[in-house]
Design an enzyme around this catalytic site. Structure first.
Site, PDB file in Angstrom:
ATOM      1  N   GLY A  13       8.920   2.081  -8.159  1.00 53.91           N
ATOM      2  CA  GLY A  13       8.566   1.592  -6.842  1.00 53.91           C
ATOM      3  C   GLY A  13       8.761   0.097  -6.785  1.00 53.91           C
ATOM      4  CB  VAL A  17       2.890  -3.827  -4.737  1.00 59.34           C
ATOM      5  CG1 VAL A  17       2.090  -4.007  -6.020  1.00 59.34           C
ATOM      6  CG2 VAL A  17       1.971  -3.917  -3.522  1.00 59.34           C
ATOM      7  CB  ALA A  19       9.474  -7.176  -5.061  1.00 51.27           C
ATOM      8  NE  ARG A  48      11.795   5.528  -0.723  1.00 48.14           N
ATOM      9  CZ  ARG A  48      11.116   5.562   0.417  1.00 48.14           C
ATOM     10  NH1 ARG A  48      11.066   6.669   1.131  1.00 48.14           N
ATOM     11  NH2 ARG A  48      10.499   4.489   0.851  1.00 48.14           N
ATOM     12  CB  VAL A 136     -10.527  -0.058  -5.099  1.00 49.69           C
ATOM     13  CG1 VAL A 136     -11.711  -0.357  -4.188  1.00 49.69           C
ATOM     14  CG2 VAL A 136     -10.400   1.439  -5.335  1.00 49.69           C
ATOM     15  CD  GLU A 194       2.262   0.273   6.508  1.00 48.92           C
ATOM     16  OE1 GLU A 194       3.447   0.401   6.870  1.00 48.92           O
ATOM     17  OE2 GLU A 194       1.927  -0.336   5.473  1.00 48.92           O
ATOM     18  CG  ASP A 205      -6.517   2.464   2.892  1.00 50.96           C
ATOM     19  OD1 ASP A 205      -5.663   2.650   2.006  1.00 50.96           O
ATOM     20  OD2 ASP A 205      -7.209   1.426   2.960  1.00 50.96           O
ATOM     21  CE  LYS A 209      -7.882   0.569   0.010  1.00 54.89           C
ATOM     22  NZ  LYS A 209      -7.666  -0.527   0.987  1.00 54.89           N
ATOM     23  N   GLY A 306      -1.454  -6.962   0.145  1.00 52.77           N
ATOM     24  CA  GLY A 306      -0.425  -7.986   0.114  1.00 52.77           C
ATOM     25  C   GLY A 306       0.211  -8.110  -1.253  1.00 52.77           C
TER      26      GLY A 306
END
EC number: 1.1.1.3
Length: 431
Positions: A13, A17, A19, A48, A136, A194, A205, A209, A306
């Site tokens: 992935g 995050v 990167a 992907r 979390v 999003e 979400d 958590k 972030g």
């Protein structure tokens, strides 16, 4: 004897995050090596689209199309899963990695909320780390704080603001007096929400958590299915304004308690007193409060999402793995985690904010007051605003401490009443 050989990681992935992890490892390479006691290097990656410009140079790393093959490679010591999703490829990768004896670092709260006990069992059986600080509250070290810093304490309650998108929307509504829909559109435009914000604004979400935090806090098995979930779609500018006039701010709060009644877990918008620390958590920030019997109240606050904060949490986990500093994923062996029944929320007692939109005609307030009287709900205060263009009137009632079962009885008795022009809004007030 110290092992100074590089710890080689495979990242699956390479979004924001992923990167960010590569960028952080490169930027702070010398510092991380000193703190880890050995270099941490990326050896292989999988995603992907190989050709996508991610703002990082991936040419030094082996590209692997099959993520499960990456987990089995001899030049990968630790697998970092950053693809997300409760099931499917992420879960398959996690099982393959742990089955191959490879430590797993993940930011995937959905996968842990649904399969955390199974994955923890695999890690425990293999004697390898399963680390998930980034799952979390982003960069806030709340997992480490509960699992290690507060390990000697009996935690009575854990709660907090666990979704930055919702907090951004609510605090922007608070600041600008705007309605939910307009602020959501702005949040999507600015990248705080999003394109499909369902998981965020409907509370899912935050519930993922919360179920993880509850397990760590109480030594119980994860029970995501036991979380009562209410999102923020129905919070209006009127609610924000009336709450402020009463001395409160509205926040989407995940709360968990464990007592003789069972495990209580809920995500919903509530009224927070303006002198409480959570009332001052603005924008996309997250915050968690844990109450221990010896340590007292612990307050964690920071960026909950972030590139930078989440990558920071991932790399902190990698440093722990490099140091061989890890314990059971959920602070104790899976066999010792208690399976608690779901607590009956009807037994909970609190002051409650009730917002009604009603017809502008005589007798409406008396009808509502009678329903509350019959249910045994005592009224603390009533606010009524003038009629609007559509003929409706805003009516806000704050109750004295009442059982939730009594509030629900009252609402059921008003269901279908022609006096109400829309469904009431119900928000507990934080004790």
């Amino acid at each position: 004897m110290e092992d100074h050989r590089p710890m080689r990681i495979g990242i699956v992935g390479l979004g924001t995050v992923g990167a960010g992890v590569v960028r952080l490892l490169e930027t702070n390479e010398a510092l991380i090596t000193r703190r880890a006691g050995r270099p941490i290097v990326v050896s292989a990656v999988s995603a992907r689209d190989r050709t996508k410009d991610r703002g990082i140079d991936i040419s030094p790393f082996a590209w692997v199309d099959d993520m499960n093959e990456l987990a089995r490679r001899d030049d990968v010591d630790v697998v970092v899963e950053l693809i997300g999703g409760a099931d499917g490829p992420a879960l398959s990768l996690a099982r393959v990695a742990l089955g191959a004896g490879k430590p797993l670092v993940t930011a995937n709260k959905a996968m842990l909320a649904h399969h955390g006990m199974d994955l923890a069992g695999l890690a425990e059986k293999a004697g390898i780390p399963l680390k998930y600080e980034a799952a979390v509250a982003g960069g806030i070290p709340v997992i480490k704080g509960l699992r290690e810093g507060a390990a000697a304490n009996e935690i009575s309650r854990v709660y907090g603001i666990l979704n930055g998108t919702c907090n951004y929307i609510l605090t922007t509504m608070e600041r600008d007096g705007s309605d939910f829909g307009a602020v959501l559109e702005e949040a999507q435009r600015l990248g705080f929400a999003e394109a499909d914000p369902t998981f965020d604004i409907d509370g899912i979400d935050a519930a993922h958590k919360l179920s993880i935090l509850a397990s760590l806090a109480f030594g119980t098995q994860i029970d995501f299915a036991g979380v009562d979930i209410h999102g923020i779609r129905n919070v209006t500018a009127d609610d924000i304004r009336e709450a402020a006039g009463l001395g409160y701010r509205i926040r989407l709060v995940g709360m968990a308690e464990n007592d003789a009644d069972g495990l209580f877990q809920r995500v919903r918008p509530i009224l927070v007193p303006t002198d409480h620390p959570l009332a001052h958590v603005g924008g996309p920030l997250n915050a968690v409060v844990a109450e221990g019997n010896f340590v007292g109240s612990l307050f964690f606050q920071g960026a909950g999402a972030g590139e930078g904060p989440t990558a920071s949490a991932v790399v902190a986990d990698l440093i722990d793995v490099a140091r061989d500093e890890y314990g059971d994923p959920f602070a104790m062996q899976v066999a010792h985690l208690l399976r608690q029944p779901k607590a009956d929320s009807g037994n909970r007692v609190a002051r409650t904010y009730l917002r009604f939109m009603v017809q502008d005609r005589p007798g409406v307030l008396a009808e509502i007051a009678a329903a509350m009287r019959d249910a045994g709900v005592s009224i603390e205060s009533v606010i009524q605003r003038g009629a609007r263009e559509d003929g409706s009137v805003l009516l806000v009632v704050v109750t004295h401490h009442s059982a939730e079962s009594a509030i629900q009885t009252m609402l059921k008795s008003l269901a279908g009443s022609e006096s109400l022009t829309s469904d009431p809004m119900v928000m507990p007030i934080l004790n």
